[in-house]
Design an enzyme around this catalytic site. Structure first.
Site, PDB file in Angstrom:
ATOM      1  CB  CYS A 175      39.641  78.712  78.292  1.00  0.00           C
ATOM      2  SG  CYS A 175      41.267  78.162  78.906  1.00  0.00           S
TER       3      CYS A 175
ATOM      4  CG  HIS B  81      39.958  76.410  74.044  1.00  0.00           C
ATOM      5  ND1 HIS B  81      39.951  77.777  73.927  1.00  0.00           N
ATOM      6  CD2 HIS B  81      40.817  76.127  75.065  1.00  0.00           C
ATOM      7  CE1 HIS B  81      40.775  78.303  74.814  1.00  0.00           C
ATOM      8  NE2 HIS B  81      41.313  77.316  75.518  1.00  0.00           N
TER       9      HIS B  81
ATOM     10  CD  GLU C  50      37.851  78.174  70.812  1.00  0.00           C
ATOM     11  OE1 GLU C  50      38.819  78.716  71.380  1.00  0.00           O
ATOM     12  OE2 GLU C  50      36.855  77.737  71.441  1.00  0.00           O
TER      13      GLU C  50
ATOM     14  CG  ASP D 292      58.968  69.288  58.110  1.00  0.00           C
ATOM     15  OD1 ASP D 292      58.530  69.740  59.174  1.00  0.00           O
ATOM     16  OD2 ASP D 292      59.741  68.319  58.042  1.00  0.00           O
TER      17      ASP D 292
ATOM     18  CG  ASP E  37      65.784  70.046  65.576  1.00  0.00           C
ATOM     19  OD1 ASP E  37      64.776  69.329  65.565  1.00  0.00           O
ATOM     20  OD2 ASP E  37      65.812  71.203  65.105  1.00  0.00           O
TER      21      ASP E  37
END
Length: 593
Positions: free
Chosen positions: A117, A230, A232, A275, A437
């Protein structure tokens, strides 16, 4: 490792006080972890989630040692330079830390070097991101910002790294790269690719395309390899590249995988969301709400109890194996009396990052706070704890609403003190997600409100043909005098890199995403938008990608309940002509030649 010589790898990263785990031990400031094959040192610039790189290196059979000074570069056999964030800031910190000349000498000496990166960007002459700061000038060329007139910026997601075929480069794989594989990118600036210019200087190039722009995805020559993506965070495809680099295998036969794999270009991301909250016994569990109510309904044996759908780490690993492009944890429990360093979500991230090699986002509690001992802790410090534990992004919710209201009260002027601004400045905009939300508020006419409305195809209970989307906080329990367009425009100005767009009306409905909401938000910002709330069947993902400009789509309950797997959703999407990342499991097969 059998058959592998002693390889000293020096990985320069950001956090001077990095907390890294080895076995189950925490490495604190000034400590050095000794091992056999790899050395990793640290310099004071912000590189983000370095833990995942360490985990990936260990996954392919190597171990890590942390060393501390520029003079240690002379001892390194191999050098890995990762990083995310601002080009000028990173290069300036390298320079002030005394690392630039030792890096140049390492490369000039012919020792293996891998840049990731910003580590790739540093090798070029400079960047539009900070024209006053020069790069290392190892490779000719400068970075330019992506054109955001017709696409989202930053470029976030899974894209190709297709080898440019020349007379010298034919049918072999370069460091395990596969034309049909996909790799995880997250950046706003890139090196434009012009055929032949880099090849004439002896460089081997793999390219990617974003919109109508071709750019350098990976590049190498002799002892130097660099990737804009990336590895990884790129699943088996990325682990394969890391293993090839550490073993010194530049060329190999291509793997016989995905003979009819996806084409070049950005894929449609499918994100699994978990969640997480405590149940009545104090256990952390994955749950799912119906319009944000996560308790079992009346009339069942478990009525009133928190809905328990499984263990967070186990479920995250399952979704990774199914092909989820990202994993998002949303912490919906408040640990008010728990010291921050002992937050259960930190351990969940650490354990997940050990075996899940795709991006991880964590939301909940990213704000200025007071610790259990009474000390003040900034939102940036809280975010740093999560990054050090394995997170790639943090998600900010209610605090973003408060910051946006203050932004408009100041006449659209930035304060420089919000969580979004401080985290974005330190880690880059791609590290900050804002979770929104909203809920529908129906009106008969656009003149009935000062807020921006849409003419809806789904009239309200009183036949209202228009609606606006009101922002809420505290899990939808409190409403604010702020519409969703105002919110996303404000947080984009503050430096947010992505919007997680929920919808209270659709949550738990399994009726599909709110396409009108998504289009309304996409029309007023440039940053990527993740569609959330309402997914119940695979066709809902096809629908959202074909009928809106959503950059990614998120599923939860349909995955948790076992109604569909992530792989089934992606297979359905592929059949409908959408570009998706396929699952790979061959890490080492290409390393044998």
């Amino acid at each position: 490792m059998a058959g592998v010589g002693l390889a000293t790898c020096l990985c320069i990263h950001a956090e001077e006080n990095a907390l890294l785990e080895a076995g189950r031990e925490r490495i604190r400031e000034g400590s050095i972890l000794y091992c056999d094959t790899i050395k990793i040192t640290q310099v004071d610039y912000v590189a983000g989630n370095v833990r995942s790189l360490v985990n990936a290196i260990e996954k392919v059979g190597y171990t890590v040692e942390w060393i501390r000074t520029p003079t240690d570069i002379e001892k390194a056999q191999s050098l890995i330079l990762p990083g995310v964030g601002h080009f000028g800031h990173c290069l300036s910190q390298f320079d002030q830390g005394g690392y630039l000349d030792p890096i140049r000498k390492h490369i000039k000496a012919g020792k293996p070097f891998l840049g990731i990166c910003v580590g790739l960007q540093a090798l070029f002459e400079g960047s539009e991101e900070d024209p006053a700061i020069p790069g290392l000038s190892v490779i000719p060329g400068k970075l330019c910002r992506f054109d955001d007139r017709y696409k989202s910026v930053p470029h976030i997601g899974w894209n190709s790294a297709q080898l440019v075929r020349t007379d010298q480069v034919q049918d072999q794989s370069f460091y395990g790269l596969q034309d049909c594989s996909k790799y995880y990118y997250v950046h706003s600036f890139a090196v434009p690719y012009r055929y032949g210019s880099l090849e004439e200087a002896g460089w081997t190039v793999a390219t990617a395309r974003y919109g109508n722009e071709d750019f350098v995805g990976a590049i190498g020559r002799e002892n130097v390899l660099a990737t804009q993506f990336h590895p990884e965070k790129s699943g088996a495809a990325g682990l394969r590249l890391l293993k090839a680099f550490l073993q010194g295998h530049r060329w190999s036969s291509p793997l016989p995988i995905m003979a009819h794999g996806p084409g070049q270009g950005l894929t449609r991301r499918v994100i699994a969301c978990l969640d997480v909250r405590t149940n009545e016994r104090g256990d952390l569990v994955v749950t799912k709400g119906d319009q944000y109510d996560v308790r079992e309904r009346a009339g069942t044996e478990t009525a009133g109890l928190v809905r328990n759908l499984g263990k967070p780490v186990d479920m995250a690993h399952r979704y990774y194996e199914q092909g989820a492009d990202e994993i998002t944890f949303l912490n919906i429990t408040s640990f008010r009396n728990c010291p921050l360093v002992d937050l259960p979500m930190l351990e969940i991230l650490r354990r997940t990052a050990e075996t899940v090699f795709v991006p991880l986002t964590i939301g909940g509690g990213i704000r200025d706070t007071v610790d259990a001992d009474g000390s003040k802790v900034s939102a940036l410090d809280v975010a740093t704890m999560y990054f050090k534990s394995g997170a790639d992004k943090v998600s900010i919710g209610s605090d973003a609403v408060a910051a946006s209201l203050e932004y408009y009260q100041r006449g659209k002027r930035l304060s420089g003190r919000t969580a979004i601004e401080s985290i974005s400045a330190a880690y880059g905009m791609q590290a900050v997600v804002v979770s929104v939300d909203p809920r529908r508020i129906y009106v008969h006419s656009s003149e009935d409100t000062v807020h921006r409305t849409i003419q809806t195809s789904y009239p309200g209970p009183g036949g209202q043909a228009h609606c606006w989307y009101q922002c809420t906080t505290k899990g939808g329990r409190e409403a604010e005098d702020l519409d969703v367009q105002q919110l996303v425009e404000a947080v984009e100005a503050m430096g947010a890199g992505e919007i997680l767009l929920n919808c209270i009306d659709k949550d738990g409905s399994n009726s599909g995403f709110d396409l009108e909401l998504i289009q309304a938000v996409k029309s007023c910002i440039k940053i990527p938008v993740i569609a959330s709330s309402g997914a119940g069947i695979p066709n809902h993902f096809v629908e959202v990608f074909k009928r809106t400009k959503a950059d990614a789509a998120l599923g939860a309950g349909m995955f948790h309940r076992g109604e569909f797997t992530v792989s089934e959703v992606k297979q359905y999407m592929a059949k409908e002509g959408l570009e998706v990342r396929q699952v790979e499991d061959a890490v080492g097969a290409a390393m044998d030649t």
